[in-house]
Scaffold this motif. Sequence first.
Motif: not given
Length: 310
Positions: A76-77, A80, A92, A96-97, A100, A104, A178
């Motif tokens: 997941v992290i 990217k 991002i 998308g943020c 994510q 996460f 992230y």
Amino acid sequence: MGVKNKTQVTMFEFSGLTDDKLVALFLFMLFLVVYIVTVFGNVGMIATVNVSPTLHTPMYYLLSYLSMVDLFYCSVITPKMLSDLLSERKLITFMGCSLQFYFFCALAGTEVYILSGMAYDRYVAICHPLHYISVMTKKKCLGLVTLSFVVGFVQSVAQTSSLFSLEFCDSNLIDHFYCDIPPLVRLSCSQIRTCTIVTLFFVCFCGLSSMTNILVSYTLIIPSILRINSVAGRRKAFSTCSSHLMCATIFYVAVVCAYFHPSSSTLKIQEKVSSVFYTAVTPMLNPIIYSLRNQEAKKSILRLLQKSSN
């Protein structure tokens, strides 16, 4: 009197790990190796457990799911993060943020409960060995895994909803690599009280409930190990417990270092380092720790390697 800009941002930009291109290239190579080892290590552990009859036990059943969670968790992290290390701008989208962060948060919550379930498994195996088979049935193991995923993903829905219902109308620069709660909350231009309450509730509930189960389990396990007459028996019991305890300790210590510290700009680097550790390094360490410290897993891996080389 000026009117504050209330336009919701549609794109975020990460500050990343570094602005130095040489350091960024070094970190890219380092974390690429870490990610490759993580993928092969966790896939290898899942495959080893599934194809080795000697590992078809509740402990390894739970371990295979821990490896699966770690595999998705780091994915997941890390990809990217690797891409951003080679990019001029680390962008991002808002959606998308949120996705994510959702996955996460969900996988992190799932991981702590699987670790908690593994502690319960060790408690039954060592403190009640005669009832182990009747207690840790396939149905019980499946129930522990299912509960871990349900709680992990449900609590993530609540945290994601409260976090991304905030308004982000000024800067869109996330001082991190992230999407996470502290840097996003710092960006918000709206009331954060509800989000803070929701976050504290679920972090404390998930963290404390799983940690309490682990601590109570090992408070009962350690005296039982010391009462085992056989030296070989004590060594075997300690080997399986120490592997799990090391994995749990590394994960919890990294999380505590990343989140539970005074708010200060001087600690932002520490926050990033701790975050790198539990998002990228810990998922790599778990299969390595079990492979090196557990004799049954080590022997099964060696047998598979010998078969594949023939």
